[in-house]
Design an enzyme around this catalytic site. Structure first.
Site, mmCIF file in Angstrom:
data_model
loop_
_atom_site.group_PDB
_atom_site.id
_atom_site.type_symbol
_atom_site.label_atom_id
_atom_site.label_comp_id
_atom_site.label_asym_id
_atom_site.label_seq_id
_atom_site.Cartn_x
_atom_site.Cartn_y
_atom_site.Cartn_z
ATOM 1 N N ASN A 125 -13.059 3.081 -5.298
ATOM 2 C CA ASN A 125 -12.498 3.258 -3.960
ATOM 3 C C ASN A 125 -12.053 4.698 -3.814
ATOM 4 O O ASN A 125 -11.682 5.356 -4.778
ATOM 5 C CB ASN A 125 -11.318 2.305 -3.722
ATOM 6 C CG ASN A 125 -9.985 2.937 -4.101
ATOM 7 O OD1 ASN A 125 -9.426 3.738 -3.336
ATOM 8 N ND2 ASN A 125 -9.503 2.622 -5.296
ATOM 9 N N GLY A 152 -5.244 -6.680 -8.868
ATOM 10 C CA GLY A 152 -5.727 -5.722 -7.871
ATOM 11 C C GLY A 152 -7.086 -6.087 -7.316
ATOM 12 O O GLY A 152 -7.190 -6.859 -6.359
ATOM 13 N N LYS A 173 0.860 -1.200 0.000
ATOM 14 C CA LYS A 173 0.000 0.000 0.000
ATOM 15 C C LYS A 173 0.892 1.246 0.000
ATOM 16 O O LYS A 173 1.903 1.287 0.707
ATOM 17 C CB LYS A 173 -0.885 -0.035 1.259
ATOM 18 C CG LYS A 173 -1.667 1.240 1.538
ATOM 19 C CD LYS A 173 -2.838 1.398 0.620
ATOM 20 C CE LYS A 173 -3.563 2.729 0.812
ATOM 21 N NZ LYS A 173 -4.322 3.117 -0.387
ATOM 22 N N ASN A 206 -3.434 3.036 -13.109
ATOM 23 C CA ASN A 206 -4.135 3.255 -11.850
ATOM 24 C C ASN A 206 -5.624 3.403 -12.186
ATOM 25 O O ASN A 206 -6.029 3.197 -13.333
ATOM 26 C CB ASN A 206 -3.557 4.504 -11.150
ATOM 27 C CG ASN A 206 -3.783 4.460 -9.644
ATOM 28 O OD1 ASN A 206 -4.806 3.934 -9.177
ATOM 29 N ND2 ASN A 206 -2.870 5.010 -8.871
ATOM 30 N N ILE A 258 -9.963 5.670 -0.774
ATOM 31 C CA ILE A 258 -9.333 5.450 0.537
ATOM 32 C C ILE A 258 -8.620 6.720 0.999
ATOM 33 O O ILE A 258 -8.684 7.090 2.173
ATOM 34 C CB ILE A 258 -8.323 4.269 0.479
ATOM 35 C CG1 ILE A 258 -8.985 3.013 -0.114
ATOM 36 C CG2 ILE A 258 -7.709 4.003 1.852
ATOM 37 C CD1 ILE A 258 -10.192 2.496 0.621
ATOM 38 N N GLY A 300 -5.268 -3.585 -14.507
ATOM 39 C CA GLY A 300 -6.562 -2.982 -14.785
ATOM 40 C C GLY A 300 -7.572 -4.080 -15.061
ATOM 41 O O GLY A 300 -7.729 -4.514 -16.192
ATOM 42 N N GLY A 301 -8.211 -4.565 -13.997
ATOM 43 C CA GLY A 301 -9.289 -5.543 -14.158
ATOM 44 C C GLY A 301 -8.845 -6.958 -14.450
ATOM 45 O O GLY A 301 -9.622 -7.750 -14.992
ATOM 46 N N CYS A 334 -2.620 8.794 -7.739
ATOM 47 C CA CYS A 334 -3.775 8.538 -6.869
ATOM 48 C C CYS A 334 -4.858 9.584 -7.138
ATOM 49 O O CYS A 334 -4.630 10.775 -6.939
ATOM 50 C CB CYS A 334 -3.366 8.580 -5.397
ATOM 51 S SG CYS A 334 -4.816 8.454 -4.319
HETATM 52 C C1 SIN Z 1 -6.150 5.462 -2.228
HETATM 53 O O1 SIN Z 1 -5.513 5.274 -1.186
HETATM 54 O O2 SIN Z 1 -7.044 6.323 -2.276
HETATM 55 C C2 SIN Z 1 -5.866 4.664 -3.458
HETATM 56 C C3 SIN Z 1 -4.485 4.844 -3.945
HETATM 57 C C4 SIN Z 1 -4.382 5.070 -5.406
HETATM 58 O O3 SIN Z 1 -5.374 5.040 -6.140
HETATM 59 O O4 SIN Z 1 -3.263 5.307 -5.893
#
Ligand code: SIN
Length: 304
Positions: A71, A266, A47, A193, A73, A244-245, A132
């Site tokens: 997501n 992922g 991460k 990404n 995060i 990617g998928g 990100c």
């Molecule tokens: C995130 O922590 O929001 C995801 C990280 C990313 O998309 O690079």
């Protein structure tokens, strides 16, 4: 037939096979140790870690979408010092390559994190996350060739580790960013990404995600990711790591045939923690059936 050779090289780093797990979908591996034989993986990509701890975005942070998930995060993590203290001892015990993903808002912060990691035995490579979509400014460095190159140069100046630059699909031409990263000293690029997206609760007439927007991943994005990997692999000489998928070995093989030297699994990890290990077995079976001795024969073998 003898066992097919699945070894691949990413800069100076040799992976036992091309199947790795994507940053943010596998923690630092320890969370998965009872579910998966981690030693079988080509690499664990951790991460993303930042210089200082981050709490991340307000919940809800994840929503399922047709054939995918969003997501948001917000790069939650404990910061680089805690990462080195708490996560590296476990990662040192795993017999697979360890690629540490790093993220920042400022070029000097990328360099500061990389400098700390450069001294750490057991960190085999650094993935520079410039893409990100979930934090303010998180994507800025991925948008233009010059800014992407500036980050890579700053990290290159302080680190001897192999560098992988993680690119965003939310740009006009991803191949230009890849070429800039190569020119600046990146040993590989990883793409893609997530795509920025959103979901709305029509009852509440509100966004579902606390951060309003998030990053779309999963099978829904695979054809676009594949096209971007194919285009990029034709433009750079450094290895391309495709993602990617990817849900199964057939998806992984598509990316490899399109030009990826390695792949990252992922979203599939959330559905099936064993997905990456199953993909390794599937690639090996395919190679035996097709009488392919070395995975390198497959990389970029697309006939057009
Ligand atoms: C995130 O922590 O929001 C995801 C990280 C990313 O998309 O690079």
């Amino acid at each position: 037939m003898v066992k097919p050779n699945l070894k691949v090289k990413i800069g100076g780093l040799e992976l036992k096979n091309p199947v790795t797990v994507a940053s943010g979908t596998f923690g630092s591996g320890e969370e998965y140790k009872k579910l998966v034989d981690l030693n079988k993986l080509g690499a664990i990509v951790t991460k993303s870690v930042t210089l200082k701890p981050r709490e991340g975005n307000p919940p809800p942070r994840v929503v399922e979408t047709p054939s995918g998930m969003l997501n948001s995060i917000g790069l939650q993590n404990d910061g680089i010092d805690a990462f080195i203290k708490d996560k590296i001892p476990f990662l040192n015990k795993v017999k697979t390559a360890v690629i540490v993903s790093i993220a920042a808002h400022r070029i000097e912060d990328y360099a500061a994190i990389a400098r700390k990691l450069d001294k750490i035995k057991g960190v085999d490579a650094i993935e520079i996350n410039i893409s990100c979509p979930n934090v303010k400014g998180g994507l800025e460095f991925a948008r233009e060739p010059d800014s992407a190159a500036a980050v890579v140069r700053a990290v290159r100046a302080v680190s001897k580790k192999p560098l992988i630059t993680k690119l965003s699909p939310n740009v006009k031409d991803i191949t230009e960013i890849a070429m800039a990263a190569e020119e600046a000293g990146s040993d590989a690029v990883s793409l893609v990404n997530t795509f920025t997206g959103m979901a709305i609760d029509i009852g509440a007439k509100r966004p579902i995600l606390g951060n309003i927007v998030g990053g779309l991943s999963g099978p829904a994005i695979k054809p676009i990711a594949l096209r971007m990997v194919w285009e990029t692999a034709k433009k750079v000489k450094i290895p391309v790591i495709g993602m990617g998928g990817i849900m199964d070995h057939e998806d992984a093989l598509e990316f490899i045939i399109a030009g990826a030297s390695a792949i990252q699994v992922g979203t599939a990890n959330f559905v099936n923690p064993g997905a990456a290990v199953e993909i390794i077995g599937g690639i090996e079976r395919y190679m035996r059936q097709e009488k392919i001795k070395n995975i390198k024969e497959l990389t970029g073998c697309l006939k057009t």
